[in-house]
Design a protein around this motif. Structure first.
Motif, PDB file in Angstrom:
ATOM      1  N   THR A  73       0.835  -1.202   0.000  1.00 57.75           N
ATOM      2  CA  THR A  73       0.000   0.000   0.000  1.00 57.75           C
ATOM      3  C   THR A  73       0.870   1.252   0.000  1.00 57.75           C
ATOM      4  O   THR A  73       0.576   2.221  -0.698  1.00 57.75           O
ATOM      5  N   LYS A  74       1.950   1.215   0.757  1.00 54.21           N
ATOM      6  CA  LYS A  74       2.864   2.355   0.833  1.00 54.21           C
ATOM      7  C   LYS A  74       3.492   2.626  -0.540  1.00 54.21           C
ATOM      8  O   LYS A  74       3.588   3.775  -0.968  1.00 54.21           O
ATOM      9  N   GLU A  75       3.888   1.575  -1.243  1.00 49.97           N
ATOM     10  CA  GLU A  75       4.481   1.738  -2.574  1.00 49.97           C
ATOM     11  C   GLU A  75       3.475   2.331  -3.552  1.00 49.97           C
ATOM     12  O   GLU A  75       3.788   3.262  -4.300  1.00 49.97           O
ATOM     13  N   VAL A  76       2.270   1.802  -3.547  1.00 49.11           N
ATOM     14  CA  VAL A  76       1.231   2.291  -4.461  1.00 49.11           C
ATOM     15  C   VAL A  76       0.894   3.744  -4.154  1.00 49.11           C
ATOM     16  O   VAL A  76       0.745   4.568  -5.059  1.00 49.11           O
ATOM     17  N   THR A  77       0.799   4.066  -2.883  1.00 47.56           N
ATOM     18  CA  THR A  77       0.486   5.435  -2.486  1.00 47.56           C
ATOM     19  C   THR A  77       1.593   6.391  -2.915  1.00 47.56           C
ATOM     20  O   THR A  77       1.322   7.482  -3.422  1.00 47.56           O
ATOM     21  N   ALA A  78       2.833   5.986  -2.721  1.00 47.17           N
ATOM     22  CA  ALA A  78       3.959   6.835  -3.110  1.00 47.17           C
ATOM     23  C   ALA A  78       3.936   7.086  -4.615  1.00 47.17           C
ATOM     24  O   ALA A  78       4.159   8.216  -5.069  1.00 47.17           O
ATOM     25  N   THR A  79       3.638   6.057  -5.387  1.00 51.91           N
ATOM     26  CA  THR A  79       3.549   6.222  -6.833  1.00 51.91           C
ATOM     27  C   THR A  79       2.422   7.184  -7.189  1.00 51.91           C
ATOM     28  O   THR A  79       2.598   8.064  -8.033  1.00 51.91           O
ATOM     29  N   GLY A  80       1.275   7.020  -6.539  1.00 49.25           N
ATOM     30  CA  GLY A  80       0.146   7.904  -6.800  1.00 49.25           C
ATOM     31  C   GLY A  80       0.441   9.341  -6.444  1.00 49.25           C
ATOM     32  O   GLY A  80       0.069  10.263  -7.172  1.00 49.25           O
ATOM     33  N   VAL A  81       1.143   9.558  -5.353  1.00 53.97           N
ATOM     34  CA  VAL A  81       1.487  10.917  -4.934  1.00 53.97           C
ATOM     35  C   VAL A  81       2.445  11.549  -5.944  1.00 53.97           C
ATOM     36  O   VAL A  81       2.289  12.723  -6.297  1.00 53.97           O
ATOM     37  N   ARG A  82       3.413  10.774  -6.412  1.00 54.63           N
ATOM     38  CA  ARG A  82       4.341  11.316  -7.424  1.00 54.63           C
ATOM     39  C   ARG A  82       3.593  11.716  -8.685  1.00 54.63           C
ATOM     40  O   ARG A  82       3.840  12.781  -9.257  1.00 54.63           O
ATOM     41  N   LYS A  83       2.660  10.872  -9.123  1.00 55.54           N
ATOM     42  CA  LYS A  83       1.882  11.199 -10.316  1.00 55.54           C
ATOM     43  C   LYS A  83       1.026  12.431 -10.082  1.00 55.54           C
ATOM     44  O   LYS A  83       0.916  13.296 -10.963  1.00 55.54           O
ATOM     45  N   THR A  84       0.423  12.537  -8.912  1.00 52.15           N
ATOM     46  CA  THR A  84      -0.418  13.686  -8.598  1.00 52.15           C
ATOM     47  C   THR A  84       0.396  14.973  -8.597  1.00 52.15           C
ATOM     48  O   THR A  84      -0.049  16.000  -9.101  1.00 52.15           O
ATOM     49  N   LYS A  85       1.605  14.915  -8.025  1.00 52.06           N
ATOM     50  CA  LYS A  85       2.468  16.097  -8.013  1.00 52.06           C
ATOM     51  C   LYS A  85       2.816  16.522  -9.432  1.00 52.06           C
ATOM     52  O   LYS A  85       2.819  17.712  -9.756  1.00 52.06           O
ATOM     53  N   ALA A  86       3.116  15.552 -10.291  1.00 55.31           N
ATOM     54  CA  ALA A  86       3.469  15.871 -11.674  1.00 55.31           C
ATOM     55  C   ALA A  86       2.294  16.522 -12.393  1.00 55.31           C
ATOM     56  O   ALA A  86       2.456  17.537 -13.077  1.00 55.31           O
ATOM     57  N   VAL A  87       1.116  15.961 -12.224  1.00 53.67           N
ATOM     58  CA  VAL A  87      -0.076  16.519 -12.871  1.00 53.67           C
ATOM     59  C   VAL A  87      -0.382  17.898 -12.318  1.00 53.67           C
ATOM     60  O   VAL A  87      -0.728  18.816 -13.063  1.00 53.67           O
ATOM     61  N   ALA A  88      -0.232  18.071 -11.018  1.00 53.32           N
ATOM     62  CA  ALA A  88      -0.512  19.369 -10.405  1.00 53.32           C
ATOM     63  C   ALA A  88       0.449  20.435 -10.905  1.00 53.32           C
ATOM     64  O   ALA A  88       0.046  21.571 -11.164  1.00 53.32           O
ATOM     65  N   SER A  89       1.729  20.079 -11.056  1.00 58.19           N
ATOM     66  CA  SER A  89       2.685  21.079 -11.530  1.00 58.19           C
ATOM     67  C   SER A  89       2.398  21.466 -12.970  1.00 58.19           C
ATOM     68  O   SER A  89       2.492  22.639 -13.339  1.00 58.19           O
ATOM     69  N   VAL A  90       2.008  20.494 -13.798  1.00 58.18           N
ATOM     70  CA  VAL A  90       1.635  20.805 -15.180  1.00 58.18           C
ATOM     71  C   VAL A  90       0.384  21.672 -15.186  1.00 58.18           C
ATOM     72  O   VAL A  90       0.298  22.653 -15.930  1.00 58.18           O
ATOM     73  N   GLY A  91      -0.580  21.323 -14.340  1.00 56.36           N
ATOM     74  CA  GLY A  91      -1.806  22.112 -14.262  1.00 56.36           C
ATOM     75  C   GLY A  91      -1.550  23.532 -13.804  1.00 56.36           C
ATOM     76  O   GLY A  91      -2.153  24.484 -14.304  1.00 56.36           O
ATOM     77  N   LEU A  92      -0.619  23.701 -12.862  1.00 53.65           N
ATOM     78  CA  LEU A  92      -0.275  25.035 -12.374  1.00 53.65           C
ATOM     79  C   LEU A  92       0.334  25.867 -13.493  1.00 53.65           C
ATOM     80  O   LEU A  92      -0.018  27.040 -13.662  1.00 53.65           O
ATOM     81  N   GLU A  93       1.229  25.262 -14.268  1.00 56.77           N
ATOM     82  CA  GLU A  93       1.844  25.993 -15.383  1.00 56.77           C
ATOM     83  C   GLU A  93       0.784  26.395 -16.409  1.00 56.77           C
ATOM     84  O   GLU A  93       0.790  27.508 -16.912  1.00 56.77           O
ATOM     85  N   VAL A 116      -2.880  30.467 -18.920  1.00 56.52           N
ATOM     86  CA  VAL A 116      -4.257  30.893 -19.187  1.00 56.52           C
ATOM     87  C   VAL A 116      -4.544  32.213 -18.479  1.00 56.52           C
ATOM     88  O   VAL A 116      -5.178  33.104 -19.054  1.00 56.52           O
ATOM     89  N   ALA A 117      -4.073  32.357 -17.246  1.00 56.96           N
ATOM     90  CA  ALA A 117      -4.313  33.601 -16.506  1.00 56.96           C
ATOM     91  C   ALA A 117      -3.660  34.784 -17.214  1.00 56.96           C
ATOM     92  O   ALA A 117      -4.255  35.872 -17.284  1.00 56.96           O
ATOM     93  N   SER A 118      -2.462  34.583 -17.740  1.00 56.58           N
ATOM     94  CA  SER A 118      -1.811  35.696 -18.445  1.00 56.58           C
ATOM     95  C   SER A 118      -2.566  36.031 -19.725  1.00 56.58           C
ATOM     96  O   SER A 118      -2.691  37.204 -20.091  1.00 56.58           O
ATOM     97  N   LYS A 119      -3.095  35.020 -20.405  1.00 56.14           N
ATOM     98  CA  LYS A 119      -3.878  35.284 -21.614  1.00 56.14           C
ATOM     99  C   LYS A 119      -5.153  36.043 -21.279  1.00 56.14           C
ATOM    100  O   LYS A 119      -5.548  36.967 -21.995  1.00 56.14           O
ATOM    101  N   VAL A 120      -5.806  35.675 -20.191  1.00 61.96           N
ATOM    102  CA  VAL A 120      -7.019  36.374 -19.772  1.00 61.96           C
ATOM    103  C   VAL A 120      -6.691  37.812 -19.425  1.00 61.96           C
ATOM    104  O   VAL A 120      -7.415  38.741 -19.793  1.00 61.96           O
ATOM    105  N   LYS A 121      -5.578  38.010 -18.729  1.00 60.25           N
ATOM    106  CA  LYS A 121      -5.168  39.363 -18.348  1.00 60.25           C
ATOM    107  C   LYS A 121      -4.902  40.207 -19.593  1.00 60.25           C
ATOM    108  O   LYS A 121      -5.331  41.366 -19.670  1.00 60.25           O
TER     109      LYS A 121
END
Length: 91
Positions: free
Chosen positions: A38-58, A63-68
């Motif tokens: 469970t710990k391994e699966v969770t760690a993998t999921g957290v890494r994927k979530t961080k990657a997706v979140a950083s891409v989403g933030l960028e 988009v915010a600059s385009k709206v501005k």
């Protein structure tokens, strides 16, 4: 055929535990193994979530600059139209 004979040819003796992987594991060992997986699966999921979140933030920043930019262009267009209409009214 005796009453305790197995009709399929085997004996009534229990299966050999060493052949099946040894004795049953203790409950704490089962929990430990499951927790490790469970710990391994969770760690993998957290890494994927961080990657997706950083891409989403960028993407959000882009988009915010385009709206501005779009908003400032729109406001400038309104200012120009307003000023032109005021100039025509003064004449």
């Amino acid at each position: 055929m005796a009453s305790n004979d197995n009709p399929w040819g085997g004996s009534n003796a229990p299966a050999n535990p060493s052949r099946l992987g040894g004795s049953n594991p203790k409950l704490s060992q089962k929990f430990s193994e499951n927790f490790g997986r469970t710990k391994e699966v969770t760690a993998t999921g957290v890494r994927k979530t961080k990657a997706v979140a950083s891409v989403g933030l960028e993407k959000t920043k882009v988009v915010a600059s385009k709206v501005k930019e779009g908003a400032s262009v729109g406001v400038n267009w309104i200012k120009v139209k307003y000023n032109k209409s005021k100039l025509f009214q003064k004449k």
